[in-house]
Design an enzyme around this catalytic site. Structure first.
Site, PDB file in Angstrom:
ATOM      1  CG  HIS A  53      35.418 -55.400  15.239  1.00 31.48           C
ATOM      2  ND1 HIS A  53      35.412 -56.606  14.526  1.00 31.48           N
ATOM      3  CD2 HIS A  53      36.547 -54.885  14.690  1.00 31.48           C
ATOM      4  CE1 HIS A  53      36.417 -56.742  13.748  1.00 31.48           C
ATOM      5  NE2 HIS A  53      37.234 -55.754  13.952  1.00 31.48           N
ATOM      6  CG  HIS A  55      38.652 -52.280  13.168  1.00 27.79           C
ATOM      7  ND1 HIS A  55      39.454 -53.197  13.695  1.00 27.79           N
ATOM      8  CD2 HIS A  55      38.949 -51.190  13.981  1.00 27.79           C
ATOM      9  CE1 HIS A  55      39.964 -52.539  14.949  1.00 27.79           C
ATOM     10  NE2 HIS A  55      39.901 -51.372  14.828  1.00 27.79           N
ATOM     11  CG  ASP A  57      39.074 -54.887   8.219  1.00 20.71           C
ATOM     12  OD1 ASP A  57      38.891 -54.259   9.170  1.00 20.71           O
ATOM     13  OD2 ASP A  57      39.821 -56.108   8.129  1.00 20.71           O
ATOM     14  CG  HIS A  58      35.445 -56.795  10.369  1.00 19.82           C
ATOM     15  ND1 HIS A  58      35.486 -57.956  10.722  1.00 19.82           N
ATOM     16  CD2 HIS A  58      36.745 -56.310  10.430  1.00 19.82           C
ATOM     17  CE1 HIS A  58      36.734 -58.564  10.930  1.00 19.82           C
ATOM     18  NE2 HIS A  58      37.407 -57.568  10.654  1.00 19.82           N
ATOM     19  CG  HIS A 111      40.535 -56.252  17.203  1.00 13.84           C
ATOM     20  ND1 HIS A 111      41.763 -56.315  16.735  1.00 13.84           N
ATOM     21  CD2 HIS A 111      39.760 -55.950  16.400  1.00 13.84           C
ATOM     22  CE1 HIS A 111      41.660 -55.937  15.587  1.00 13.84           C
ATOM     23  NE2 HIS A 111      40.424 -55.666  15.211  1.00 13.84           N
ATOM     24  CG  ASP A 132      39.260 -58.581  13.248  1.00 11.90           C
ATOM     25  OD1 ASP A 132      39.161 -59.702  12.499  1.00 11.90           O
ATOM     26  OD2 ASP A 132      39.724 -57.474  12.633  1.00 11.90           O
TER      27      ASP A 132
HETATM   28 ZN   LIG Z   1      39.407 -55.500  13.536  1.00  8.46          ZN
END
Ligand SMILES: [Zn+2]
Length: 258
Positions: A53, A55, A57-58, A111, A132
């Protein structure tokens, strides 16, 4: 030899490296720095990047990795993924180039709106990379989706083979299990898991992966349809809950302020 190695990032993220000999696929590289350090230390190089996904932090580390290793980037079709070369949607099946691995794509909105999970076999074991969406002992927050969507997403993951190894994006297990114990305080299986996972953390070991079987037995967010879990959610909410989605939604709200 095929192995799956956690590369810790930020405070509690796991970037997963699916290693086969001197190459491997990098899953959800939120930060390039620890990945590059790992690759240099182990003499390995990436053959692909997989993203669940959008985000930061990914996916935040993808551009810096691509600058050095221009490999294919597999990611969800409906989200903005830096450098994506292969757009994936639920029902797709793909081979990871350079790796003996095939993955099925599952749409798991909730999410984020376009979140995907990747299910396949690696090293002779069924494995799930779920970002997540499903956490060990818990689930992700609903930033872009509805409780209906998240409950359907989690139910799809719960239906995977029980022995499937669950690789999620964060080390949140102990906090999740504290909440799970508030929901089901008398569960012996949950109590035993809490003791085991605490011991792992005390030794600095990851609690991830778990298995679908263990999640089904102890993760309240996969158990919202069970009468005892719905009763606990209703008691906390202070009103009756009409169906499984309402039970799941009440659990998620309870956890948000736990
Ligand atoms: Zn996330």
């Amino acid at each position: 030899m095929a192995e799956i190695i956690p590369i810790p990032a930020f405070a509690d993220n796991y970037i997963w490296f699916l290693r086969n000999g001197n190459v491997g696929a990098v899953v959800d590289p939120g930060d390039a720095t620890p990945v590059i350090a790992f690759l240099e230390r182990t003499g390995t190089s990436p053959c692909a990047i997989l993203a669940t996904h959008h985000h930061g932090d990914h996916v935040g580390g993808i551009p810096a990795l691509l600058a050095r290793w221009p490999v294919p980037v597999f990611g969800p079709a409906r989200e903005k993924i830096p450098g994506r070369t292969q757009a994936l949607t639920g029902g797709d099946r793909f081979d990871v180039p350079g790796l003996d691995a095939t993955f099925d794509v599952i749409d798991v909105p909730g999410h984020t709106a376009g979140h995907i999970a990747l299910f396949g076999e690696f090293g002779g074991m069924p494995v799930l990379f779920c970002g997540d969406t499903l956490f060990t002992g818990g689930c992700g927050r609903l930033f872009e989706g509805t409780p209906e969507q998240m409950w359907a997403s989690l139910s799809a993951l719960a239906a995977l083979p029980p022995e499937t190894r669950v690789y999620c994006g964060h080390e949140y297990t102990l906090a999740n299990l504290r909440f799970a114990l508030a929901v089901e305080p008398t569960s012996a299986e949950l109590g035993a898991r809490n003791v085991r996972d605490k011991a792992k953390r005390d030794k600095g070991e990851p609690t991830v992966p778990s298995t679908i079987a263990l999640e089904r037995a102890t993760n309240p967010f996969l158990r919202a349809h069970l009468p005892e879990v719905r009763a606990a959610a209703a008691a906390h909410a202070g009103h009756a809950l009409a169906d499984d989605v309402a039970s799941f939604a009440a659990l998620r709200e309870w956890k948000n302020t736990f």
